[in-house]
Design a protein around this motif. Sequence first.
Motif, PDB file in Angstrom:
ATOM      1  N   UNK A  54      -3.875   0.073  -9.387  1.00  0.00           N
ATOM      2  CA  UNK A  54      -3.139  -1.166  -9.151  1.00  0.00           C
ATOM      3  C   UNK A  54      -2.963  -1.490  -7.675  1.00  0.00           C
ATOM      4  N   UNK A  55      -2.915  -2.773  -7.377  1.00  0.00           N
ATOM      5  CA  UNK A  55      -2.558  -3.239  -6.035  1.00  0.00           C
ATOM      6  C   UNK A  55      -1.421  -4.242  -6.207  1.00  0.00           C
ATOM      7  N   UNK A  56      -0.269  -3.981  -5.578  1.00  0.00           N
ATOM      8  CA  UNK A  56       0.911  -4.824  -5.802  1.00  0.00           C
ATOM      9  C   UNK A  56       0.783  -6.165  -5.102  1.00  0.00           C
ATOM     10  N   UNK A  57       1.146  -7.222  -5.777  1.00  0.00           N
ATOM     11  CA  UNK A  57       1.040  -8.575  -5.243  1.00  0.00           C
ATOM     12  C   UNK A  57       2.236  -9.372  -5.717  1.00  0.00           C
ATOM     13  N   UNK A  58       3.051  -9.836  -4.817  1.00  0.00           N
ATOM     14  CA  UNK A  58       4.094 -10.791  -5.162  1.00  0.00           C
ATOM     15  C   UNK A  58       4.613 -11.449  -3.905  1.00  0.00           C
ATOM     16  N   UNK A  59       4.576 -12.767  -3.907  1.00  0.00           N
ATOM     17  CA  UNK A  59       5.198 -13.551  -2.848  1.00  0.00           C
ATOM     18  C   UNK A  59       6.650 -13.137  -2.646  1.00  0.00           C
ATOM     19  N   UNK A  60       7.308 -12.839  -3.766  1.00  0.00           N
ATOM     20  CA  UNK A  60       8.765 -12.660  -3.773  1.00  0.00           C
ATOM     21  C   UNK A  60       9.218 -11.317  -3.231  1.00  0.00           C
ATOM     22  N   UNK A  61       8.270 -10.382  -3.005  1.00  0.00           N
ATOM     23  CA  UNK A  61       8.593  -9.053  -2.479  1.00  0.00           C
ATOM     24  C   UNK A  61       9.509  -8.266  -3.413  1.00  0.00           C
ATOM     25  N   UNK A 111     -11.274  -0.042 -13.144  1.00  0.00           N
ATOM     26  CA  UNK A 111     -10.776  -1.395 -12.882  1.00  0.00           C
ATOM     27  C   UNK A 111      -9.771  -1.346 -11.747  1.00  0.00           C
ATOM     28  N   UNK A 112      -9.894  -2.257 -10.788  1.00  0.00           N
ATOM     29  CA  UNK A 112      -8.821  -2.433  -9.803  1.00  0.00           C
ATOM     30  C   UNK A 112      -8.101  -3.724 -10.158  1.00  0.00           C
ATOM     31  N   UNK A 113      -6.809  -3.588 -10.394  1.00  0.00           N
ATOM     32  CA  UNK A 113      -5.997  -4.691 -10.894  1.00  0.00           C
ATOM     33  C   UNK A 113      -5.024  -5.112  -9.798  1.00  0.00           C
ATOM     34  N   UNK A 114      -5.170  -6.337  -9.321  1.00  0.00           N
ATOM     35  CA  UNK A 114      -4.313  -6.841  -8.250  1.00  0.00           C
ATOM     36  C   UNK A 114      -3.363  -7.843  -8.869  1.00  0.00           C
ATOM     37  N   UNK A 115      -2.077  -7.520  -8.877  1.00  0.00           N
ATOM     38  CA  UNK A 115      -1.161  -8.453  -9.512  1.00  0.00           C
ATOM     39  C   UNK A 115       0.284  -8.046  -9.356  1.00  0.00           C
ATOM     40  N   UNK A 116       1.152  -8.810  -9.988  1.00  0.00           N
ATOM     41  CA  UNK A 116       2.581  -8.556  -9.936  1.00  0.00           C
ATOM     42  C   UNK A 116       3.038  -7.763 -11.153  1.00  0.00           C
ATOM     43  N   UNK A 117       4.316  -7.844 -11.408  1.00  0.00           N
ATOM     44  CA  UNK A 117       4.948  -7.068 -12.469  1.00  0.00           C
ATOM     45  C   UNK A 117       4.192  -7.155 -13.801  1.00  0.00           C
ATOM     46  N   UNK A 165       5.141  -6.381  -0.030  1.00  0.00           N
ATOM     47  CA  UNK A 165       3.897  -6.820  -0.647  1.00  0.00           C
ATOM     48  C   UNK A 165       3.317  -7.919   0.238  1.00  0.00           C
ATOM     49  N   UNK A 166       1.972  -8.038   0.221  1.00  0.00           N
ATOM     50  CA  UNK A 166       1.365  -9.105   1.020  1.00  0.00           C
ATOM     51  C   UNK A 166       1.690 -10.458   0.393  1.00  0.00           C
ATOM     52  N   UNK A 167       1.668 -11.487   1.195  1.00  0.00           N
ATOM     53  CA  UNK A 167       2.055 -12.822   0.733  1.00  0.00           C
ATOM     54  C   UNK A 167       3.491 -13.133   1.121  1.00  0.00           C
ATOM     55  N   UNK A 168       4.327 -12.118   1.125  1.00  0.00           N
ATOM     56  CA  UNK A 168       5.736 -12.312   1.454  1.00  0.00           C
ATOM     57  C   UNK A 168       5.900 -12.755   2.906  1.00  0.00           C
ATOM     58  N   UNK A 169       5.236 -12.084   3.819  1.00  0.00           N
ATOM     59  CA  UNK A 169       5.385 -12.432   5.239  1.00  0.00           C
ATOM     60  C   UNK A 169       4.912 -13.867   5.490  1.00  0.00           C
ATOM     61  N   UNK A 170       3.818 -14.257   4.858  1.00  0.00           N
ATOM     62  CA  UNK A 170       3.339 -15.634   4.997  1.00  0.00           C
ATOM     63  C   UNK A 170       4.386 -16.620   4.484  1.00  0.00           C
ATOM     64  N   UNK A 171       4.917 -16.349   3.316  1.00  0.00           N
ATOM     65  CA  UNK A 171       5.926 -17.243   2.730  1.00  0.00           C
ATOM     66  C   UNK A 171       7.143 -17.359   3.637  1.00  0.00           C
TER      67      UNK A 171
END
Lengths: 342, 342, 342, 342
Positions: free
Chosen positions: C122-129, C97-103, C137-143
């Motif tokens: 795991x693949x780390x994901x959080x807007x909040x970095x 399983x590849x799990x993409x998510x936050x904490x 983490x990706x999403x942070x730069x966009x935000x």
Amino acid sequence: MRVGVLTGGGDCPGLNAVIRAIVRKGVQDYDYGFIGFRDGWRGPLEGDTVPLDIPAVRGILPRGGTILGSSRTNPLKVEDGIRRVKENLAAFDVDALIVIGGEDTLGVAATLSDEHGIPCVGVPKTIDNDLSATDYTFGFDTAVNIATEAIDRLHTTAESHMRVLVVEVMGRHAGWIALHSGLAGGANVILIPEQRFDVEQVCGWVESRFKIRYAPIVVVAEGAMPKDGDMVLKDGTLDSFGHVRLSGVGEWLAKEIEKRTGKEARTTVLGHVQRGGTPSAFDRWLATRFGLHAIDAVRDGDFGKMVALRGTDIVRVPIAEATARIKTVDPKLYTEAGVFFG
Amino acid sequence: MRVGVLTGGGDCPGLNAVIRAIVRKGVQDYDYGFIGFRDGWRGPLEGDTVPLDIPAVRGILPRGGTILGSSRTNPLKVEDGIRRVKENLAAFDVDALIVIGGEDTLGVAATLSDEHGIPCVGVPKTIDNDLSATDYTFGFDTAVNIATEAIDRLHTTAESHMRVLVVEVMGRHAGWIALHSGLAGGANVILIPEQRFDVEQVCGWVESRFKIRYAPIVVVAEGAMPKDGDMVLKDGTLDSFGHVRLSGVGEWLAKEIEKRTGKEARTTVLGHVQRGGTPSAFDRWLATRFGLHAIDAVRDGDFGKMVALRGTDIVRVPIAEATARIKTVDPKLYTEAGVFFG
Amino acid sequence: MRVGVLTGGGDCPGLNAVIRAIVRKGVQDYDYGFIGFRDGWRGPLEGDTVPLDIPAVRGILPRGGTILGSSRTNPLKVEDGIRRVKENLAAFDVDALIVIGGEDTLGVAATLSDEHGIPCVGVPKTIDNDLSATDYTFGFDTAVNIATEAIDRLHTTAESHMRVLVVEVMGRHAGWIALHSGLAGGANVILIPEQRFDVEQVCGWVESRFKIRYAPIVVVAEGAMPKDGDMVLKDGTLDSFGHVRLSGVGEWLAKEIEKRTGKEARTTVLGHVQRGGTPSAFDRWLATRFGLHAIDAVRDGDFGKMVALRGTDIVRVPIAEATARIKTVDPKLYTEAGVFFG
Amino acid sequence: MRVGVLTGGGDCPGLNAVIRAIVRKGVQDYDYGFIGFRDGWRGPLEGDTVPLDIPAVRGILPRGGTILGSSRTNPLKVEDGIRRVKENLAAFDVDALIVIGGEDTLGVAATLSDEHGIPCVGVPKTIDNDLSATDYTFGFDTAVNIATEAIDRLHTTAESHMRVLVVEVMGRHAGWIALHSGLAGGANVILIPEQRFDVEQVCGWVESRFKIRYAPIVVVAEGAMPKDGDMVLKDGTLDSFGHVRLSGVGEWLAKEIEKRTGKEARTTVLGHVQRGGTPSAFDRWLATRFGLHAIDAVRDGDFGKMVALRGTDIVRVPIAEATARIKTVDPKLYTEAGVFFG
């Protein structure tokens, strides 16, 4: 010839483009002098001025806001206001005034020009696009672009979580921003101040969207109201804060949708980001042309007039006509958009 | 009722928005069926189709390009072309065609509709905004926004190095993109195909800009030509490549400016980025309304007509009228812009 | 080899880029099969799947959201959750399983991998970095880009009206978005959850800004709290709505500033626009590389690990280490930013 | 203490952010005085200065370019250059110099600092990201974002016409912009200067893309070269103009692809738009932090050093080390990207 310039009311992308065009053409083609009045009608009322020449307008075309500042000061509501304005215009040797503003600011210009012999030319300005006598006002296209980009972004969030997203956009009395950004952004419901909405119908549209496994976006103008207006007051949202902007119809509607459909709903209130920052290309072009034609009206001594867009032409109309009533959304246009609801 | 839809000519942001609006309204309000023809007139010519229903148009509003593909195929120039189109329309039970395209694509629709009894409704499409009978075409506002953003960026490079920057934008026969983006971007020179330019005068404007320690931006339409047209040919730039787009007037002009003024000059050719990607809010709105009104024209049996924008209204005009001649920049508008030159 | 993929938690620009990279490399280089689980851990819990192959991931790179859907379902908190997940993975022949998510989402992956023998990467994901063990983490730069653009726009409104503008950005527990967008946007005050703020000091900064005739921008993370935390509760803003997002610290702070300084203050709550829409180039690049390295970890049988960014390298760290504690703003970084306050 | 500041080489978004941070911290925390030298090393060479204080740096954070101007003047190549620089620094009472520039500009700083006792601190600047000793330089992220947006737009044009689109991006010696924007934009081929490309292989990738009915995007760095380098010269494109930028490898490659595959191919050369205009949030943040740390290095008397990014930390490294060789793309990274080719 010495021309005064002022900007009044809420700020709006394109104000600086108007000022720059007025000064560039006035100085280069007509050899006029200029003087800026600070903060709308407060400037002539209190004699607060700022130098205005070609170096002062360099580089301001792409900048939002106004280098002259703005306010909602109304000399007609100030004791001795008209006399003070007249005296200050005389003291600064001002032969004509170019007044850039919305309904209120231009309303003063109409009165001063028509009834008190102060030679004014008006330039229409409103984010909301609700001024009569002109097809569009600058600032509106920028606001619609910003709102549309926000709706684009919210679609992906809505889809990922299968949530309702309610987007509250500007428009207290007219739904132009909601209608245009809602159509451009692919909203599933658009609510405008011109037509009271039925919450049950909104919930129906919301549910029909979920049925095809899509998540709904509801665009609501800040001035939109439900059919049973008391609902809003009973909930207390509006009156406890008195801020339609932040705890207004969007927030209220999201809660109603959650309660009635059982679906999660979130609100985004776009607020001031819609009115700041660099103008769109269209708004820079329109504002520039308004400025060029306003100074031509001054040269022609055509006072009491406002420049306006008709098709692709800039024309002149009486300021008083333009400010007599606000331009609301034609019911036919709203009906036309309805094919995308649900 | 079964309606065919095709998109022809160069791609243009907003095509998908038109298609979506046609299908949404046609299916929901009139219960029509639809069929998409691939790659412009090649589709009906060769009987190449693609299913077109509401699921097919979901999510396409913000996407550039066209889900139907495009080409410049012209059935009038193909042996037996008209007969083959007729047969294929019959084979696919098509009762009416909505043709979205520019001068060439719509010209075919006019001929087929007026002379051969094929019921066509036209939707005007051109990045260049050079179609008569409509105030604007979708795609133009997007192109102007992209060009304006590029000019904004080039200003800072020009200033930092005190260089001339020549920006070549689209417009072979009409200077609308150059005029609007040049005005919106604060260009110091704007050159359009409608008026041959004098290189010496351009160099004069360039030098007057440097005198006040600013760096000039020259916006030139790809179809602009110097007064002495032979210059371009003598230089060999145009004919050795045959690509106006990449080694065209912009490149040639930068070299001339360098040679005559001794200042460094650089060229940027914006090219295809002007016509791709997501449409601006205005273009989505206009394209959507064009689509809604085109399907209404089909319902009304009002064939041989094209939808067009007049002010804020969508009207219908004979396709033949719209394609009779291209809409070029009014000399008055160009003169108006001249106040910002130099 | 058959690999399952799921995305959990709040949506985040870049999720689709990760999925695409996993599938492209897995299919082309390793000849793996894939299966998508819908809505985070709900997918394996309930056996809800979606086909996942190369055609399924075409065109999704620039799109926000996640084609797999997301939820906050936690199988560890569901009766018999672990057994059901195991059974469904077996039923669908899933080897890894590849799990993409936050904490939270990754925390489940750590437990299932380390204690229950379910092979997860795991693949780390959080807007909040705010995930430890990775630089970003990706999403942070966009935000941060979206928030910075909003601040840019608000500057001009603030200046035109000489008002305080309070911008509330995301960040419940960590102030990364506030710090980065505040620095990038030229904010005059930045408030983060890591350090309780002193309203009097904030008002001091606000007033010092007005003294030099500039208008202040205050950027506040949604989780920031005043030193005397009771203030917020006493005011009732937080608990009457329970929505930090819409009537939270930003609104409260604007009122306090108005009350104490006598200056007009307005709030903008950016909300969900920060997490939707197309990812920035950096986030697409980072998400793509995370995906490529995650499938390599699967190939290496290196389970219980998460991919992470260190400098410009992608490394592997134990998932458990990454989720042990959130990464908050280093006080030194916040002090460094303080030179721009006031 | 009196600190001189100069910016040299090509302009780059973020230069003004560095200058602002240096001055804000230097004045407020250390009570230093500042003086700006105009146009890179030309300033100290000719004693051309501009005042530099807090009012001078207001509002410049979001602006591209450099308020100090730039040039490629090299005092080491000018007769008596070193002596003149020394004399001018003495004449203006300059105790230390902060030098913001790329390989060439910093190379001068290294020599002057290490061999001639002129106390310099360096700040790395290059759009191309090809400076050693730092993970990233500011300007690069902006350039990659602009290139990625352009690629996004070109996809829709390519698809609509089933054409090959070749996008030429910056990068004479290093392929960082091509690699990052190519990955982020979903290019089907990426060509970099570090590895000579095989035209036949490129054509193979192009054709495999068409086979699945998609249109290929080829991103090529301006410095990329085919395996048989003579090809370029034989075609005459490079030497007749001497402008790689405008008639370079992109144009040449498009023609080769057309010739060999029979598919239409078009070229877009992004050029200067990649280096102008407002910096991305990341670049503003990085440039600001570089500025803050550069003035700290001055305070510590740590001369001959350059600030650099390592992970999320700003560190100091010898300038000479940073400029010893350019940082090219690691072959492993290029191979990693190869999974998306074709």
